[in-house]
Every structure is written in C-alpha cells, then in structure tokens.
Design a protein around this motif. Structure first.
Motif, PDB file in Angstrom:
ATOM      1  N   CYS A  27      11.464  73.648  37.871  1.00  0.00           N
ATOM      2  CA  CYS A  27      12.658  73.916  38.662  1.00  0.00           C
ATOM      3  C   CYS A  27      12.352  74.805  39.856  1.00  0.00           C
ATOM      4  CB  CYS A  27      13.738  74.546  37.794  1.00  0.00           C
ATOM      5  SG  CYS A  27      13.235  76.074  36.998  1.00  0.00           S
ATOM      6  N   ARG A  28      13.300  74.849  40.784  1.00  0.00           N
ATOM      7  CA  ARG A  28      13.159  75.642  41.993  1.00  0.00           C
ATOM      8  C   ARG A  28      14.549  76.079  42.406  1.00  0.00           C
ATOM      9  NH1 ARG A  28      10.545  72.246  46.362  1.00  0.00           N
ATOM     10  NH2 ARG A  28      12.476  71.115  46.158  1.00  0.00           N
ATOM     11  N   LEU A  29      14.670  77.336  42.830  1.00  0.00           N
ATOM     12  CA  LEU A  29      15.961  77.859  43.270  1.00  0.00           C
ATOM     13  C   LEU A  29      15.877  78.200  44.745  1.00  0.00           C
ATOM     14  CD1 LEU A  29      18.838  78.854  42.634  1.00  0.00           C
ATOM     15  CD2 LEU A  29      17.832  81.046  42.019  1.00  0.00           C
ATOM     16  N   TYR A  38      16.123  80.599  51.539  1.00  0.00           N
ATOM     17  CA  TYR A  38      15.108  81.422  50.874  1.00  0.00           C
ATOM     18  C   TYR A  38      14.783  80.781  49.535  1.00  0.00           C
ATOM     19  CZ  TYR A  38      16.390  85.306  53.993  1.00  0.00           C
ATOM     20  OH  TYR A  38      16.635  86.105  55.085  1.00  0.00           O
ATOM     21  N   GLN A  39      13.507  80.718  49.207  1.00  0.00           N
ATOM     22  CA  GLN A  39      13.101  80.359  47.856  1.00  0.00           C
ATOM     23  C   GLN A  39      13.180  81.626  47.012  1.00  0.00           C
ATOM     24  OE1 GLN A  39      12.022  77.282  46.550  1.00  0.00           O
ATOM     25  NE2 GLN A  39      12.907  76.544  48.464  1.00  0.00           N
ATOM     26  N   VAL A  40      13.763  81.520  45.833  1.00  0.00           N
ATOM     27  CA  VAL A  40      13.925  82.676  44.953  1.00  0.00           C
ATOM     28  C   VAL A  40      12.944  82.531  43.790  1.00  0.00           C
ATOM     29  CG1 VAL A  40      15.527  83.987  43.517  1.00  0.00           C
ATOM     30  CG2 VAL A  40      16.364  82.797  45.561  1.00  0.00           C
ATOM     31  N   HIS A  41      12.048  83.515  43.669  1.00  0.00           N
ATOM     32  CA  HIS A  41      11.057  83.492  42.591  1.00  0.00           C
ATOM     33  C   HIS A  41      11.223  84.743  41.743  1.00  0.00           C
ATOM     34  CE1 HIS A  41       8.914  80.404  44.895  1.00  0.00           C
ATOM     35  NE2 HIS A  41       9.141  81.158  45.946  1.00  0.00           N
ATOM     36  N   PRO A  42      11.387  84.596  40.439  1.00  0.00           N
ATOM     37  CA  PRO A  42      11.427  85.787  39.599  1.00  0.00           C
ATOM     38  C   PRO A  42      10.059  86.463  39.575  1.00  0.00           C
ATOM     39  CG  PRO A  42      11.599  83.794  38.254  1.00  0.00           C
ATOM     40  CD  PRO A  42      11.544  83.362  39.676  1.00  0.00           C
ATOM     41  N   GLY A 102      24.912  86.675  40.523  1.00  0.00           N
ATOM     42  CA  GLY A 102      24.667  87.150  39.165  1.00  0.00           C
ATOM     43  C   GLY A 102      23.223  87.339  38.777  1.00  0.00           C
ATOM     44  N   LEU A 103      22.302  87.276  39.740  1.00  0.00           N
ATOM     45  CA  LEU A 103      20.899  87.475  39.405  1.00  0.00           C
ATOM     46  C   LEU A 103      20.566  88.965  39.280  1.00  0.00           C
ATOM     47  CD1 LEU A 103      19.371  84.719  41.674  1.00  0.00           C
ATOM     48  CD2 LEU A 103      19.754  84.639  39.219  1.00  0.00           C
TER      49      LEU A 103
END
Ligand SMILES: [Zn+2]
Length: 108
Positions: A27-29, A38-42, A102-103
């Motif tokens: 998956c990719r956010l 923006y790509q969001v990476h934990p 909510g992150l």
C-alpha cells in the motif's frame, strides 16, 4: 472406510486441510496539502520519546519528519522551526494535515 482430518469428530464431509498464505498488503498513502501531493511514510526506528512519526516527501525530493513526542507535536520544516515551535500549538500545515486525518493526536 473414510479418512478424515486429525481431530475431526463431526458427521458429513470432512474439512479439507488448506494452507492459507498470509495476507499481502502492498500500500501507499498520498496526502494532498494545499494542492501539493506528499507521500506519507511511517517512521519506525525513533528515540523513545517519540510516540508516532511520519516522513512526508514531495515529488521534488523534499522531505519533512513530523512526530508526536512526549513533549508535543514537532516538524522539521522551516515554517515550524522558525515561526511556530513554542508559539502556535496547532503547528505547521504538515502537523495540521496529519492531525486532521487522525495519524497524530491533537495537543490539548
Ligand atoms: Zn511542517
């Protein structure tokens, strides 16, 4: 005589033994902030004071680290560092976006 799976005690058709592969989640956010994607990476390997952390990266290679720490929300973008750190509890646009979805938890 019928062979059944070990432990089978019911009547009717015996259940087939199956191998179930682990679920795969590639998956990719992507988050749009003021029209910029923006790509969001934990981020996983962070100091103990960091509760949650994300890296937001743009297509041009610019990246910002946004985190929820024991001391509050933080971002390493210039707007947060020079204008909002210790002044604006709502933080920069990156913090606001991650809180909105909510992150990250809002500060009180
Ligand atoms: Zn920021």
């Amino acid at each position: 005589m019928t062979r059944v799976a070990p432990g089978w005690v019911g009547g009717g058709v015996a259940p087939r033994l199956r191998h179930i592969r682990p679920a795969r989640a590639a998956c990719r956010l992507t988050m749009a902030i003021n029209g910029i994607d923006y790509q969001v990476h934990p981020s996983r390997s962070e100091p103990a004071a960091v509760l949650k952390a994300y890296r937001l990266s743009k297509a041009d290679g610019t990246a910002y680290d946004v985190a929820q720490t024991a001391y509050g929300l933080t971002c390493d973008c210039p707007d947060f560092i020079f204008h909002r750190d210790g002044v604006d509890p709502d933080g920069c646009k990156h913090i606001k976006a991650l809180v909105t979805y909510g992150l990250l938890e809002p500060t009180e």
